[in-house]
Design a protein around this motif. Sequence first.
Motif, short mmCIF file in Angstrom:
data_model
loop_
_atom_site.label_atom_id
_atom_site.label_comp_id
_atom_site.label_asym_id
_atom_site.label_seq_id
_atom_site.Cartn_x
_atom_site.Cartn_y
_atom_site.Cartn_z
N ILE A 93 0.83 -1.21 0.00
CA ILE A 93 0.00 0.00 0.00
C ILE A 93 0.86 1.26 0.00
CG2 ILE A 93 -0.28 0.11 2.54
CD1 ILE A 93 -3.18 1.00 2.03
N TYR A 94 1.97 1.23 0.72
CA TYR A 94 2.90 2.38 0.76
C TYR A 94 3.50 2.61 -0.63
CZ TYR A 94 6.82 5.38 2.12
OH TYR A 94 7.71 6.43 2.22
N ASN A 95 4.00 1.55 -1.26
CA ASN A 95 4.66 1.68 -2.56
C ASN A 95 3.67 2.05 -3.67
OD1 ASN A 95 7.19 1.10 -1.54
ND2 ASN A 95 6.98 -1.10 -1.86
N TYR A 96 2.41 1.67 -3.48
CA TYR A 96 1.38 2.05 -4.45
C TYR A 96 1.28 3.56 -4.55
CZ TYR A 96 -3.35 2.93 -6.22
OH TYR A 96 -4.44 3.42 -6.90
N TYR A 97 1.19 4.25 -3.42
CA TYR A 97 1.08 5.71 -3.44
C TYR A 97 2.41 6.38 -3.77
CZ TYR A 97 -3.60 5.04 -1.63
OH TYR A 97 -4.90 4.66 -1.51
N LYS A 98 3.49 5.75 -3.39
CA LYS A 98 4.82 6.28 -3.72
C LYS A 98 5.03 6.33 -5.23
CE LYS A 98 9.75 5.42 -2.88
NZ LYS A 98 10.73 4.50 -2.23
N SER A 99 4.44 5.37 -5.94
CA SER A 99 4.65 5.26 -7.40
C SER A 99 4.01 6.39 -8.18
CB SER A 99 4.09 3.92 -7.91
OG SER A 99 2.66 3.92 -7.87
N PHE A 100 3.08 7.13 -7.57
CA PHE A 100 2.36 8.18 -8.29
C PHE A 100 3.29 9.25 -8.84
CE2 PHE A 100 -2.21 7.84 -6.43
CZ PHE A 100 -2.21 6.49 -6.71
N LYS A 101 4.38 9.53 -8.12
CA LYS A 101 5.31 10.59 -8.52
C LYS A 101 5.92 10.31 -9.89
CE LYS A 101 7.52 14.44 -7.55
NZ LYS A 101 6.82 15.72 -7.38
N LYS A 102 6.18 9.05 -10.17
CA LYS A 102 6.78 8.67 -11.45
C LYS A 102 5.73 8.34 -12.50
CE LYS A 102 11.07 6.84 -9.47
NZ LYS A 102 11.92 5.63 -9.33
N LYS A 103 4.54 8.00 -12.05
CA LYS A 103 3.49 7.50 -12.95
C LYS A 103 2.66 8.62 -13.59
CE LYS A 103 1.44 3.85 -11.37
NZ LYS A 103 0.50 2.97 -10.61
N TYR A 104 2.50 9.76 -12.87
CA TYR A 104 1.58 10.80 -13.33
C TYR A 104 2.26 12.16 -13.49
CZ TYR A 104 -1.87 7.31 -11.94
OH TYR A 104 -2.58 6.15 -11.82
#
Length: 213
Positions: A93-104
């Motif tokens: 769950i932590y890494n899911y939200y962390k990924s937003f910076k690179k994804k969007y």
Amino acid sequence: MNKITLYHGSKNGLTGCILPNSRETCDFGSGFYMGNNKKQPLTLICNYPNSKIYTLNLDLTNLKIKEFDIDLDWALFIAYNRGKMDSIKNTKIYNYYKSFKKKYDLIIGYIANDKLFMTLDKFFNGEITDQALINCLSALKIGRQYVAISKKACEQIIISKEEIITTEEKIKLKIESEKNRTKAVKTTEKIIKEYRRSGKYFDEILKEGIINE
């Protein structure tokens, strides 16, 4: 239409290029924050002597966008950006939200303004459930914010107007802001009592680690 009009409030005015460099602990992390309601950024900067309000045109063409509804996903992303998930680093769950910076390139969601700041803290501190929080969000009808979190998104923002806020306008904004805050407190207190036994608490949600992707 791919172009929208938004607003940005600055304490001392903008200089140079627009960059995604606000402090990391903002609602949606480091970025350039804009609102769809002109009054919202105005209330944030009305106490500063050199503040200015900007009208902007944002071109959405080819931007990767994450848009939040008024829901738990929105609250959990704010929790991540405010460091409320640091105790579960490297979990799914932590890494899911962390990924937003690179994804969007652009995050669109509701504003956790002063009406909601204390209510969110109550949720993060385990004083109220997710159901109480979400119903507070719906009742308050808060505005939306658009956050350019990539250089690409920032390059697609054009300033169309710059305005200085007069002393008279600042006084009116302060009075209006205080009235809205008082009204919001009464509304949230009523809803929190109504939903005190419904839903899950923040620590329970983190323990479960379930993500609705």
